[in-house]
Design a protein around this motif. Structure first.
Motif, PDB file in Angstrom:
ATOM      1  N   SER A 186       0.805  -1.168   0.150  1.00  0.00           N
ATOM      2  CA  SER A 186       0.107   0.034  -0.089  1.00  0.00           C
ATOM      3  C   SER A 186       0.787   1.350   0.046  1.00  0.00           C
ATOM      4  O   SER A 186       1.735   1.481   0.713  1.00  0.00           O
TER       5      SER A 186
ATOM      6  N   THR B 208       4.579   6.148   5.437  1.00  0.00           N
ATOM      7  CA  THR B 208       5.100   6.273   6.508  1.00  0.00           C
ATOM      8  C   THR B 208       6.397   6.208   7.243  1.00  0.00           C
ATOM      9  O   THR B 208       6.893   6.680   8.035  1.00  0.00           O
TER      10      THR B 208
ATOM     11  N   LYS C 147       7.849  13.647   2.692  1.00  0.00           N
ATOM     12  CA  LYS C 147       6.695  13.708   2.099  1.00  0.00           C
ATOM     13  C   LYS C 147       6.021  14.672   1.318  1.00  0.00           C
ATOM     14  O   LYS C 147       5.746  14.463   0.046  1.00  0.00           O
TER      15      LYS C 147
ATOM     16  N   ASP D 294       0.061   4.187   1.314  1.00  0.00           N
ATOM     17  CA  ASP D 294       0.172   4.888   2.531  1.00  0.00           C
ATOM     18  C   ASP D 294       0.873   4.312   3.464  1.00  0.00           C
ATOM     19  O   ASP D 294       1.421   4.910   4.348  1.00  0.00           O
TER      20      ASP D 294
ATOM     21  N   GLU E 212      -5.481  -1.153  -3.253  1.00  0.00           N
ATOM     22  CA  GLU E 212      -6.715  -0.335  -2.875  1.00  0.00           C
ATOM     23  C   GLU E 212      -8.031  -1.145  -3.639  1.00  0.00           C
ATOM     24  O   GLU E 212      -8.523  -0.518  -4.651  1.00  0.00           O
TER      25      GLU E 212
END
Length: 356
Positions: free
Chosen positions: A263, A269, A276, A265, A334
């Motif tokens: 993913s 991290t 970012k 997202d 997703e």
């Protein structure tokens, strides 16, 4: 509204049948009739096509003969083989036919695309130095100077034919993939490497690029896939992003070569807040400029898969551009995009028919 015929071009009977079926299941909402066929199944004397027509009453594809559809979605990869070459000639003819319209006309080879995008000063800064391989001595000159290089076929896809080459302690090491298996060849004499290169150049025309350091903190190669499509208003939008991670010791992250999907997202991290902001700003610049520039300078398109590399020094690179991208990565990372992905070709087809 008049019934519109939507043709899904395939290279063989099973090619992307699941994807075509999911599109066809939703076609009645748009007053669209879906058909599937191989370009070589067009009869040149009658211009009739033998293929399959989707019957939404029984939810199955039914063998049928029909006129050439007004709207065509070309998902074929035309590589080796007489039938595929013949198919490409027929598709080229269909693109010139005023009675047919392709959702997207696709892109030419990687060298032509690179030469086109080089004209844009902003976009060109995202490409590693790229040259057409002129000879075996050209490869050796780059290799001896830089210690490594990447050889990439101008018509390749899914990582096929890409070779990473290293020169160290008077030894040349060539690494490439055959499916999910990594192959390694070592040459203790440059003359032996010449024979290997000669074999490569007989199979494909190659580009040569620097071998970028595109590995994560744990030594795994990775890249970022951006999936762009035109929406029902005919405007480009970024539909989704995902991460492809290769296996340890490899230089490729393609899913077909044994890579795994992560993913976006989740991966994000791993970056600091500042990283970012900078990285996503770079992606926005690429997404806003690249599709429009390609259409202005090459031909109209419907969708694009952009492979983006992020080097350890923070530099962002456009690694590859695919006008017939797969959906596997997005469907794995997703799931919420599934309906959007299956409706998109129909919604854009409807938009084109209304414009016409």
């Amino acid at each position: 509204m008049e019934l519109v015929t939507f043709g899904f071009l395939t290279v063989h009977d099973k090619h992307e049948k699941k994807y075509a079926t999911e599109i066809a299941k939703r076609s009645s909402h748009y007053n669209i009739q879906c058909v599937r066929f191989k370009p070589t199944n067009i009869d040149p004397s009658t211009l009739k096509v033998k293929g399959e027509m989707y019957d939404d009453k029984i939810n199955e594809w039914v063998p049928s003969t029909f006129n050439i559809p007004a709207y065509l979605y070309d998902r074929c990869f035309y590589q080796a083989g007489d039938q595929l070459k013949k198919g490409k000639l027929i598709v080229d003819w269909l693109k010139k036919n005023p009675q047919t319209m392709f959702l997207g006309c696709g892109l030419p080879n990687k060298w032509t695309v690179y030469e086109t995008l080089k004209k844009d000063s902003v976009l060109s800064s995202y490409f590693p130095e790229t040259n057409l391989v002129k000879s075996i001595s050209h490869i050796k000159k780059v290799l001896l100077k830089n210690g490594s290089c990447l050889l990439k076929p101008i018509n390749g896809s899914r990582g096929n034919g890409i070779v990473a080459v290293y020169y160290n302690n008077k030894k040349v090491t060539a690494i490439y993939h055959k499916g999910r298996n990594k192959q390694k060849k070592e040459f203790h004499k440059l003359s032996r490497f010449d024979i290997f290169c000669e074999s490569l150049l007989k199979q494909h025309t190659y580009l040569i690029q620097p071998l970028l350091n595109l590995i994560d903190a744990h030594g795994y190669p990775f890249d970022i896939r951006l999936f762009l499509q035109k929406n029902k208003q005919g405007q480009w939008e970024l539909v989704g992003k995902g991460i492809r991670k290769g296996y340890y010791g490899s230089f490729l992250s393609n899913l077909s070569g044994g890579g795994e999907s992560i993913s976006y997202d989740e991966w994000l991290t791993s970056l600091s807040a500042t990283q970012k902001i900078i990285f996503e700003s770079e992606l926005q610049t690429i997404c806003e400029r690249l599709p429009l520039f390609l259409e202005e300078n090459i031909d109209h398109l419907f969708e694009l898969g952009l492979d983006i590399g992020l080097a350890k020094d923070g530099s962002v690179w456009i690694l590859d551009i695919n006008s017939k991208p797969g959906r596997q990565l997005l469907l794995q990372t997703e799931k919420s995009l599934e309906e959007k992905l299956y409706h998109a070709p129909l919604a854009y087809c409807k938009y084109l028919s209304e414009q016409k």
